[in-house]
Design a protein around this motif. Sequence first.
Motif, PDB file in Angstrom:
ATOM      1  N   GLY A   1       0.792  -1.219   0.000  1.00 61.75           N
ATOM      2  CA  GLY A   1       0.000   0.000   0.000  1.00 61.75           C
ATOM      3  C   GLY A   1       0.825   1.269   0.000  1.00 61.75           C
ATOM      4  N   ILE A   2       2.121   1.141   0.218  1.00 63.87           N
ATOM      5  CA  ILE A   2       2.973   2.335   0.289  1.00 63.87           C
ATOM      6  C   ILE A   2       3.007   3.041  -1.063  1.00 63.87           C
ATOM      7  CG2 ILE A   2       5.343   3.126   0.641  1.00 63.87           C
ATOM      8  CD1 ILE A   2       5.684   0.906   2.695  1.00 63.87           C
ATOM      9  N   GLY A   3       2.747   4.336  -1.004  1.00 64.02           N
ATOM     10  CA  GLY A   3       2.784   5.137  -2.216  1.00 64.02           C
ATOM     11  C   GLY A   3       1.454   5.266  -2.928  1.00 64.02           C
ATOM     12  N   LYS A   4       0.456   4.471  -2.529  1.00 65.93           N
ATOM     13  CA  LYS A   4      -0.856   4.585  -3.151  1.00 65.93           C
ATOM     14  C   LYS A   4      -1.605   5.779  -2.561  1.00 65.93           C
ATOM     15  CE  LYS A   4      -1.767  -0.102  -4.767  1.00 65.93           C
ATOM     16  NZ  LYS A   4      -0.399  -0.545  -4.838  1.00 65.93           N
ATOM     17  N   PRO A   5      -2.396   6.495  -3.376  1.00 63.23           N
ATOM     18  CA  PRO A   5      -3.135   7.658  -2.865  1.00 63.23           C
ATOM     19  C   PRO A   5      -4.219   7.232  -1.890  1.00 63.23           C
ATOM     20  CG  PRO A   5      -3.843   7.125  -5.094  1.00 63.23           C
ATOM     21  CD  PRO A   5      -2.648   6.257  -4.804  1.00 63.23           C
ATOM     22  N   LEU A   6      -4.604   8.154  -1.016  1.00 60.94           N
ATOM     23  CA  LEU A   6      -5.624   7.843  -0.011  1.00 60.94           C
ATOM     24  C   LEU A   6      -6.914   7.360  -0.669  1.00 60.94           C
ATOM     25  CD1 LEU A   6      -6.165   7.886   3.044  1.00 60.94           C
ATOM     26  CD2 LEU A   6      -7.064  10.205   2.764  1.00 60.94           C
ATOM     27  N   SER A   7      -7.249   7.901  -1.827  1.00 63.41           N
ATOM     28  CA  SER A   7      -8.487   7.524  -2.511  1.00 63.41           C
ATOM     29  C   SER A   7      -8.524   6.031  -2.842  1.00 63.41           C
ATOM     30  CB  SER A   7      -8.645   8.340  -3.792  1.00 63.41           C
ATOM     31  OG  SER A   7      -7.534   8.147  -4.657  1.00 63.41           O
ATOM     32  N   TYR A   8      -7.354   5.428  -3.036  1.00 59.23           N
ATOM     33  CA  TYR A   8      -7.289   4.001  -3.361  1.00 59.23           C
ATOM     34  C   TYR A   8      -7.919   3.154  -2.270  1.00 59.23           C
ATOM     35  CZ  TYR A   8      -5.234  -0.655  -4.006  1.00 59.23           C
ATOM     36  OH  TYR A   8      -5.049  -2.010  -4.149  1.00 59.23           O
ATOM     37  N   PHE A   9      -7.719   3.547  -1.011  1.00 61.02           N
ATOM     38  CA  PHE A   9      -8.108   2.706   0.116  1.00 61.02           C
ATOM     39  C   PHE A   9      -9.603   2.745   0.428  1.00 61.02           C
ATOM     40  CE2 PHE A   9      -3.636   3.698   0.556  1.00 61.02           C
ATOM     41  CZ  PHE A   9      -3.101   2.440   0.719  1.00 61.02           C
ATOM     42  N   TYR A  10     -10.335   3.618  -0.258  1.00 63.62           N
ATOM     43  CA  TYR A  10     -11.782   3.648  -0.056  1.00 63.62           C
ATOM     44  C   TYR A  10     -12.494   2.545  -0.833  1.00 63.62           C
ATOM     45  CZ  TYR A  10     -11.648   8.056   2.471  1.00 63.62           C
ATOM     46  OH  TYR A  10     -11.424   9.032   3.418  1.00 63.62           O
ATOM     47  N   ASN A  11     -11.814   1.934  -1.792  1.00 66.32           N
ATOM     48  CA  ASN A  11     -12.464   0.921  -2.623  1.00 66.32           C
ATOM     49  C   ASN A  11     -11.602  -0.312  -2.868  1.00 66.32           C
ATOM     50  OD1 ASN A  11     -15.094   2.276  -3.582  1.00 66.32           O
ATOM     51  ND2 ASN A  11     -13.556   3.857  -4.006  1.00 66.32           N
ATOM     52  N   ASN A  12     -10.594  -0.521  -2.035  1.00 65.36           N
ATOM     53  CA  ASN A  12      -9.690  -1.649  -2.284  1.00 65.36           C
ATOM     54  C   ASN A  12     -10.179  -2.918  -1.589  1.00 65.36           C
ATOM     55  OD1 ASN A  12      -9.039  -0.592   0.290  1.00 65.36           O
ATOM     56  ND2 ASN A  12      -6.978  -1.463   0.201  1.00 65.36           N
ATOM     57  N   TRP A  13     -11.448  -3.263  -1.815  1.00 68.93           N
ATOM     58  CA  TRP A  13     -12.047  -4.426  -1.156  1.00 68.93           C
ATOM     59  C   TRP A  13     -11.326  -5.720  -1.515  1.00 68.93           C
ATOM     60  CZ3 TRP A  13     -15.718  -3.409   2.430  1.00 68.93           C
ATOM     61  CH2 TRP A  13     -16.353  -2.172   2.385  1.00 68.93           C
ATOM     62  N   ASP A  14     -10.823  -5.828  -2.732  1.00 66.28           N
ATOM     63  CA  ASP A  14     -10.143  -7.062  -3.120  1.00 66.28           C
ATOM     64  C   ASP A  14      -8.912  -7.328  -2.265  1.00 66.28           C
ATOM     65  OD1 ASP A  14     -12.013  -7.486  -5.049  1.00 66.28           O
ATOM     66  OD2 ASP A  14     -10.654  -7.323  -6.765  1.00 66.28           O
ATOM     67  N   ASP A  15      -8.252  -6.262  -1.820  1.00 68.63           N
ATOM     68  CA  ASP A  15      -7.048  -6.447  -0.996  1.00 68.63           C
ATOM     69  C   ASP A  15      -7.351  -7.192   0.298  1.00 68.63           C
ATOM     70  OD1 ASP A  15      -5.454  -5.154  -2.838  1.00 68.63           O
ATOM     71  OD2 ASP A  15      -5.616  -3.200  -1.872  1.00 68.63           O
ATOM     72  N   ASP A  16      -8.581  -7.073   0.789  1.00 68.35           N
ATOM     73  CA  ASP A  16      -8.953  -7.759   2.036  1.00 68.35           C
ATOM     74  C   ASP A  16      -8.825  -9.269   1.912  1.00 68.35           C
ATOM     75  OD1 ASP A  16      -9.610  -5.237   2.875  1.00 68.35           O
ATOM     76  OD2 ASP A  16     -11.766  -5.580   3.018  1.00 68.35           O
ATOM     77  N   ALA A  17      -8.990  -9.770   0.707  1.00 65.62           N
ATOM     78  CA  ALA A  17      -8.991 -11.219   0.491  1.00 65.62           C
ATOM     79  C   ALA A  17      -7.836 -11.673  -0.397  1.00 65.62           C
ATOM     80  CB  ALA A  17     -10.323 -11.643  -0.129  1.00 65.62           C
ATOM     81  N   ARG A  18      -6.777 -10.874  -0.444  1.00 63.31           N
ATOM     82  CA  ARG A  18      -5.641 -11.199  -1.302  1.00 63.31           C
ATOM     83  C   ARG A  18      -4.622 -12.023  -0.510  1.00 63.31           C
ATOM     84  NH1 ARG A  18      -5.462  -8.849  -5.991  1.00 63.31           N
ATOM     85  NH2 ARG A  18      -6.477  -6.917  -5.291  1.00 63.31           N
ATOM     86  N   TYR A  19      -4.968 -13.280  -0.258  1.00 65.63           N
ATOM     87  CA  TYR A  19      -4.072 -14.177   0.474  1.00 65.63           C
ATOM     88  C   TYR A  19      -2.991 -14.706  -0.474  1.00 65.63           C
ATOM     89  CZ  TYR A  19      -7.755 -13.965   3.943  1.00 65.63           C
ATOM     90  OH  TYR A  19      -8.671 -13.513   4.860  1.00 65.63           O
TER      91      TYR A  19
END
Length: 491
Positions: free
Chosen positions: A228-246
């Motif tokens: 997540g380093i370097g990604k804009p704050l706006s990215y984290f409002y919709n990064n639902w896929d990252d929650d399940a990126r095992y």
Amino acid sequence: MKSYRPPSPFFQLIHLSIFILILIGCQEKLDLTAIPKGDDGQVFAIDTKDSEIPYLVIDTQGASIPYEPGVPAQLKIYENKKLVQTQRIDIEFRGKTSFRLSDKKGFNFETIDASGEGVDVSFFGMPAEEDWRLIGQVVNKSNGYIWDQSMLYNYIGYELSRSIGKYASRGVFVELEVNGEYQGVYYFCEKLKRDSQRIDIKSLNATSTNLTGGYILTIDKVSIGDAGIGKPLSYFYNNWDDDARYTEQNSFRSQYDIFKNKITFPPFHPPYHQNQHLETYFLYEYPKDRNITEAQKSYIAQYMYDFETALITDDFDKGERTYADFINIETFVDYFIINELCRNVDAYRLSTYLVKDRNEKLSMGPVWDMNIGFDETDRIPINDWVINYNSYVAQDAWMMPFWWNRLLEDPEFRKVLKIRWMNFRSGVLSNSRLTQLVENASQYLQSNGAVARNYEKWNIPGARPYDQAIEELKSYLMERANWMDSEIGNF
């Protein structure tokens, strides 16, 4: 005698102007404008009057707060408007679903020295450490809802866990101001991590020859971490896929599905694939995924496989319970008691910590994240166990592992549970103690004006009055505890 002639309008205006200037000067000299300030001259965003609740002022010096990594800031802590502590920190937003849904954001922060390096610091008498949390309840103004209107759920859950002798994150209620804006009531608490005063287990590093511990695993959504380093704050409002990126780097998967069947399809499919609801992943919390060695990964994965296999294959009718060779049963019982009493629907399947110390068995806990529980949730009836989550929710991406219903099939596990529950109910978990815990905390927030200030900031039209929320929380605890009395009494 000359008759009196009033001053002309021009001179009246001059006299009035002089009077106003004199009055303003007097007000500035006497501070009659009542601007709320700390004793160091810090202007507060809101007047806390004579509140005894600590007031925190965080200033990033104009920098925007990111999701990660953090930015430097200054933290000031005031008690009764007196500055009691100043500390350099590194601050960032926190949370996954709560970050996306809540207008009232939570924060992680690390205490740092003048060079920006982490340094252990004590706050409010808690043991010195460098990692801390500021947690507020979820408030979504656009959709008109609040999770935990009492603002007490995490506090109550952690206090109850400590009352039965288990470590839980210590903390205090505070009011928070960030960059000149009042944010409301928060719970200032410890991050769960390996530390002699937190999760007290032996260290484990790349040179360790004893592979038996210590480990901290979590069953949870994935933290994006370095990705997540370097990604804009706006990215984290919709990064639902990252929650399940095992991935193979951050986790390993149980070899059994939620129905106790051996899984035949490979792990680490893309997020939210059609069979994800069958899987349980264990994330590396300590050592971190960037530090854990392949040998350590192999050891802890095999240990978990052996435990689960024993739990499935033991014949309890014949007195077999080899699974007990792998787990500290008391910790599993206590984890069950607290999360069931609190009706924590995220427990067991999310925000779940497992700890294995060197040469010791696997332990459950500490408890964590109670913001969707108690009287808030409607996913689990008040007269059923949270462990029966799978009976009420179909194909959630994070379902209930098979462990818990299987454990309740064991008469010995039920026996330990019954003994401990009845013992706690006669003391620290009695109805009077539960009621007193809620009343004392809510009165503290109300009598100091924090409830009114918080909901002036985070007003949701049509929300329950605070007093009603507290009464319903107390009623819930009585009803839930009495139901558990009946169920466990029949074990």
